[in-house]
Design a protein around this motif. Structure first.
Motif, short mmCIF file in Angstrom:
data_model
loop_
_atom_site.label_atom_id
_atom_site.label_comp_id
_atom_site.label_asym_id
_atom_site.label_seq_id
_atom_site.Cartn_x
_atom_site.Cartn_y
_atom_site.Cartn_z
N VAL A 127 -22.36 -39.73 -1.03
CA VAL A 127 -21.32 -40.61 -0.48
C VAL A 127 -20.23 -39.45 0.03
CG1 VAL A 127 -18.31 -41.74 -0.68
CG2 VAL A 127 -20.76 -42.76 -2.13
N LEU A 128 -20.25 -38.52 -0.23
CA LEU A 128 -19.40 -37.49 -0.09
C LEU A 128 -20.22 -36.74 1.29
CD1 LEU A 128 -18.09 -35.46 -3.51
CD2 LEU A 128 -16.75 -36.91 -1.03
N GLY A 129 -21.67 -36.78 0.83
CA GLY A 129 -22.23 -35.90 1.60
C GLY A 129 -22.42 -37.39 3.23
N ALA A 130 -22.42 -38.03 3.04
CA ALA A 130 -22.10 -38.84 4.35
C ALA A 130 -21.12 -38.26 5.34
CB ALA A 130 -22.07 -40.60 4.05
N GLN A 131 -20.24 -38.23 4.26
CA GLN A 131 -18.50 -37.60 5.59
C GLN A 131 -18.68 -36.54 7.04
OE1 GLN A 131 -16.95 -40.57 5.31
NE2 GLN A 131 -18.11 -40.90 3.20
N LEU A 132 -20.25 -35.75 5.58
CA LEU A 132 -20.74 -34.65 6.68
C LEU A 132 -20.79 -34.29 7.73
CD1 LEU A 132 -21.06 -32.25 3.39
CD2 LEU A 132 -18.95 -32.37 4.08
N HIS A 140 -31.28 -30.91 10.92
CA HIS A 140 -32.30 -30.85 10.05
C HIS A 140 -32.01 -31.62 8.20
CE1 HIS A 140 -34.47 -29.77 13.43
NE2 HIS A 140 -33.77 -28.15 13.23
N VAL A 141 -31.13 -31.10 8.01
CA VAL A 141 -31.04 -31.02 6.78
C VAL A 141 -29.60 -31.32 6.65
CG1 VAL A 141 -31.48 -30.36 3.65
CG2 VAL A 141 -33.53 -29.69 5.27
N SER A 142 -29.62 -31.84 5.76
CA SER A 142 -27.71 -32.00 4.80
C SER A 142 -27.38 -31.36 4.04
CB SER A 142 -27.11 -33.27 4.81
OG SER A 142 -25.64 -33.62 3.83
N PRO A 143 -26.15 -30.07 3.81
CA PRO A 143 -26.36 -29.63 2.54
C PRO A 143 -26.22 -30.45 1.33
CG PRO A 143 -24.36 -29.01 3.63
CD PRO A 143 -25.11 -29.86 4.37
N ALA A 144 -25.55 -31.39 1.48
CA ALA A 144 -25.35 -32.93 0.21
C ALA A 144 -26.77 -33.05 -0.10
CB ALA A 144 -24.77 -33.58 0.70
N GLU A 145 -28.24 -33.55 0.94
CA GLU A 145 -29.14 -33.22 0.38
C GLU A 145 -29.55 -32.28 -0.45
OE1 GLU A 145 -29.83 -36.46 4.57
OE2 GLU A 145 -30.62 -33.68 4.29
N VAL A 146 -29.57 -30.54 -1.02
CA VAL A 146 -30.06 -29.77 -1.03
C VAL A 146 -28.92 -30.02 -2.71
CG1 VAL A 146 -29.90 -27.80 -1.39
CG2 VAL A 146 -30.21 -28.75 0.47
N VAL A 147 -27.74 -30.07 -2.68
CA VAL A 147 -27.35 -30.37 -3.46
C VAL A 147 -27.51 -31.40 -4.87
CG1 VAL A 147 -24.78 -31.08 -4.65
CG2 VAL A 147 -24.60 -29.64 -2.64
N LYS A 290 -34.45 -34.61 10.39
CA LYS A 290 -33.08 -35.32 10.93
C LYS A 290 -32.37 -35.63 9.32
CE LYS A 290 -34.05 -39.54 12.32
NZ LYS A 290 -33.72 -40.57 13.38
N ALA A 291 -31.62 -34.44 9.49
CA ALA A 291 -30.75 -35.01 8.05
C ALA A 291 -30.23 -36.40 8.41
CB ALA A 291 -28.67 -34.01 8.11
N VAL A 292 -30.43 -37.43 7.05
CA VAL A 292 -29.94 -38.73 6.75
C VAL A 292 -28.09 -39.26 6.19
CG1 VAL A 292 -31.48 -40.50 5.69
CG2 VAL A 292 -32.89 -38.86 5.95
N LEU A 293 -28.25 -38.38 5.48
CA LEU A 293 -27.42 -38.96 4.96
C LEU A 293 -25.66 -38.42 6.03
CD1 LEU A 293 -27.03 -37.21 1.20
CD2 LEU A 293 -27.32 -39.31 1.59
N PRO A 294 -25.61 -37.77 6.53
CA PRO A 294 -25.20 -38.03 7.93
C PRO A 294 -24.67 -39.13 8.69
CG PRO A 294 -25.71 -35.86 7.99
CD PRO A 294 -26.39 -36.73 7.06
#
Length: 352
Positions: A127-132, A140-147, A290-294
């Motif tokens: 949920v948090l990562g979707a807001q970034l 290419h990658v969201s920080p939340a996907e690494v976290v 591409k980053a998925v969560l955003p």
């Protein structure tokens, strides 16, 4: 397969589902033996061995969908799969061996509670990562996907540490209630692969894993074509029909584990798999580029919230270990069943 008739696609889908089901039985039997011989325990064995392998269909679906740029199908399958796999515990509570008492009452350790909390934690990060914004790491990658990956690894470490005992239990008046009930010698002798060599058990485990992987790919391909021909959207199909089909390994392994008298293995398989699924967002991002969560939609976050809610209900049930049943279900299973039905109803309105 675009030229296949609907009847042929349905036949392929059913055959693949049967293969997944049969392979799940072997996975449960061999995981029980490997967990004992590797001294992992039921909870950690379910979290590491069984949970990851039974989610191989989701891995294949995520990889295949991401390669074709159909990220919505992968996201719907991952987040919808968490809710569906939690619902599997309801079916196992009602129809698995030992249903005279609720499933959560038969669990004699608090490690599955830690696993349920891990599910809540990783879904909160979703949920948090979707807001970034997607541009934080170049898009290419969201920080939340690494976290999510790091958080899952930390959770595995904590569950493994809990295998050696939780300190406060030693001072609790009711500590004896958390001790496993002994199994009689007859049940021990009936365990499949108990007298087989570790090498043979590992080979059977590997063969069943491969069968699950290939059948999962067949489920994804045939299911996608059926969805197209039926005019179903990627998210709704991924969150319902496809998620249910790829949950068959959890149903099969769960029934087999209950036959072995291993409720901890059952619950750890479900929560362990649910905690692992969001890790696949990193795979989807790397493969699709591409980053998925955003890019998550309102319906994706809705399914995430539903997964948090259902996991929390069972976490409470595992703590209280109530004996009370209505019909063949414990009170926590009834709550999960009702909440899931309401959740799917709400998803229909979001789709509209």
């Amino acid at each position: 397969m675009s030229h296949f008739s609907p009847a042929l696609l349905v036949a392929l889908f059913v055959v693949a589902a049967v293969v997944v089901w049969q392979a799940g039985t072997y996975l449960s039997d061999t995981t029980d033996v490997l967990a004992q011989r590797l001294k992992l325990g039921d909870a950690l064995g379910g979290l590491l061995l069984l949970a990851i392998v039974t989610n191989l269909p989701e891995v294949v679906i995520t990889l295949s969908a991401s390669l074709r740029g159909q990220v919505d199908l992968a996201v719907g399958n991952i987040l919808g799969g968490i809710a569906v796999q939690t619902l599997v515990l309801v079916g196992l509570d009602a129809f698995g061996k030992g249903h005279a008492t609720p499933l959560t009452h038969r669990v004699h350790t608090l490690q599955p509670v830690l696993e349920a909390l891990l599910v809540v934690a990783v879904l909160t990060v979703v949920v948090l990562g979707a807001q970034l914004p997607a541009s934080l790491l170049g898009g290419h990658v969201s920080p939340a996907e690494v976290v999510l990956v790091l958080l899952w690894l930390g959770g595995v470490f904590l569950v493994g540490k809990a295998e050696h005992g939780l300190p406060w239990l030693a001072h609790a008046p009711a500590a004896t209630t958390n001790r496993p009930e002994p199994q009689d010698a007859t049940q021990q002798k009936q365990k499949p692969f108990a007298n087989s060599s570790t090498k043979r058990v590992a080979l059977v485990f590997g063969a069943a894993s491969l069968a699950t992987l290939l059948a999962g790919w067949a489920l994804e391909v045939s299911g996608e074509q059926l969805a197209d021909q039926l005019g179903m959207t990627g998210l709704f199909f991924g969150a319902t029909v496809l998620a249910a089909a790829t949950s068959l390994p959890e149903v099969s392994t769960g029934l087999a584990a209950l036959q072995l008298g291993k409720p901890e293995l059952v619950v750890s398989d479900i929560f362990g798999g649910n905690a692992f699924l969001p890790v696949l967002f990193l795979l989807a991002a790397l493969v699709s580029g591409k980053a998925v969560l955003p890019r998550a939609q309102a319906s994706d976050l809705y399914l995430t919230g539903l997964g948090i809610l259902l996991s929390s209900v069972y976490a409470v049930g595992l703590v209280f270990r109530s004996r009370r049943q209505v019909g063949r279900l414990g009170l926590d299973s009834w709550a999960v069943l009702v909440l899931y039905a309401l959740g799917m109803l709400g998803l229909l309105f979001i789709q509209q």
